[in-house]
Write an enzyme that holds these catalytic residues in place. Sequence first.
Site, PDB file in Angstrom:
ATOM      1  N   GLN A 274       0.565  -1.472   0.002  1.00  0.00           N
ATOM      2  CA  GLN A 274      -0.022   0.167   0.309  1.00  0.00           C
ATOM      3  C   GLN A 274       0.833   1.381  -0.447  1.00  0.00           C
ATOM      4  O   GLN A 274       2.229   1.597   0.319  1.00  0.00           O
ATOM      5  CB  GLN A 274      -0.394  -0.121   1.591  1.00  0.00           C
TER       6      GLN A 274
ATOM      7  N   HIS B 250      -8.960   2.731  -0.505  1.00  0.00           N
ATOM      8  CA  HIS B 250      -9.083   2.057  -2.322  1.00  0.00           C
ATOM      9  C   HIS B 250      -8.909   1.023  -2.858  1.00  0.00           C
ATOM     10  O   HIS B 250      -8.082   0.067  -2.344  1.00  0.00           O
ATOM     11  CB  HIS B 250      -8.016   3.063  -3.557  1.00  0.00           C
TER      12      HIS B 250
HETATM   13  P1  AMP Z   1      -1.431   0.940  -3.449  1.00  0.00           P
HETATM   14  O1  AMP Z   1      -0.059   0.601  -4.118  1.00  0.00           O
HETATM   15  O2  AMP Z   1      -2.383  -0.043  -3.588  1.00  0.00           O
HETATM   16  O3  AMP Z   1      -2.129   1.549  -2.152  1.00  0.00           O
HETATM   17  O4  AMP Z   1      -1.653   1.641  -5.046  1.00  0.00           O
HETATM   18  C1  AMP Z   1      -1.916   3.043  -5.535  1.00  0.00           C
HETATM   19  C2  AMP Z   1      -2.178   3.521  -6.525  1.00  0.00           C
HETATM   20  O5  AMP Z   1      -2.191   4.409  -6.923  1.00  0.00           O
HETATM   21  C3  AMP Z   1      -1.236   2.516  -7.079  1.00  0.00           C
HETATM   22  O6  AMP Z   1      -1.583   1.728  -7.902  1.00  0.00           O
HETATM   23  C4  AMP Z   1      -0.851   3.743  -8.297  1.00  0.00           C
HETATM   24  O7  AMP Z   1       0.079   3.559  -9.802  1.00  0.00           O
HETATM   25  C5  AMP Z   1      -1.795   4.636  -7.865  1.00  0.00           C
HETATM   26  N1  AMP Z   1      -1.877   5.951  -9.092  1.00  0.00           N
HETATM   27  C6  AMP Z   1      -0.436   7.307  -7.883  1.00  0.00           C
HETATM   28  N2  AMP Z   1      -0.978   8.233  -8.033  1.00  0.00           N
HETATM   29  C7  AMP Z   1      -2.214   8.159  -9.288  1.00  0.00           C
HETATM   30  C8  AMP Z   1      -2.584   8.793 -10.104  1.00  0.00           C
HETATM   31  N3  AMP Z   1      -2.142  10.487 -10.055  1.00  0.00           N
HETATM   32  N4  AMP Z   1      -3.773   8.391 -10.761  1.00  0.00           N
HETATM   33  C9  AMP Z   1      -3.949   7.027 -10.796  1.00  0.00           C
HETATM   34  N5  AMP Z   1      -3.937   6.686  -9.692  1.00  0.00           N
HETATM   35  C10 AMP Z   1      -2.699   6.480  -9.263  1.00  0.00           C
END
Ligand code: AMP
Length: 116
Positions: free
Chosen positions: A95, A101
Amino acid sequence: MSNSPSIFSRIVAREIPADIVFESDTIIAFRDIAPKAPVHVLVVPKTEQYSNVTELAAGDPALLAELVATAQQLADEQCGGQFRLIFNTGENAGQTVFHVHAHVLGGTLTEGSLGF
Ligand code: AMP
């Protein structure tokens, strides 16, 4: 919860751009910026009160149910209704954004693999 808005709250506020595919009063969904599958959408409660799915389940189970229903609706629209739903919970589990999310992954995924 940190004092500054999370990156996802900044997307809700239109402070940073995103490819938004769904929005309601309580939930927003947009394409992951670094997709790991043909369909990779993040489904996010607009509130950043809950940092992970465990907190959300305890604090607002109806909102969690709404989030799961939204995931199904998006999968129906984008990948034939079949999908993998992932909530990374904690740094060691990958995470990086501590605003709860769900990752909705769809398309052709590797059989038998739980990873991205
Ligand atoms: P997690 O690692 O489960 O916290 O997931 C966070 C996710 O957010 C990752 O898969 C990133 O690629 C995605 N992410 C981060 N910044 C953005 C952004 N500006 N727009 C879309 N996705 C994003």
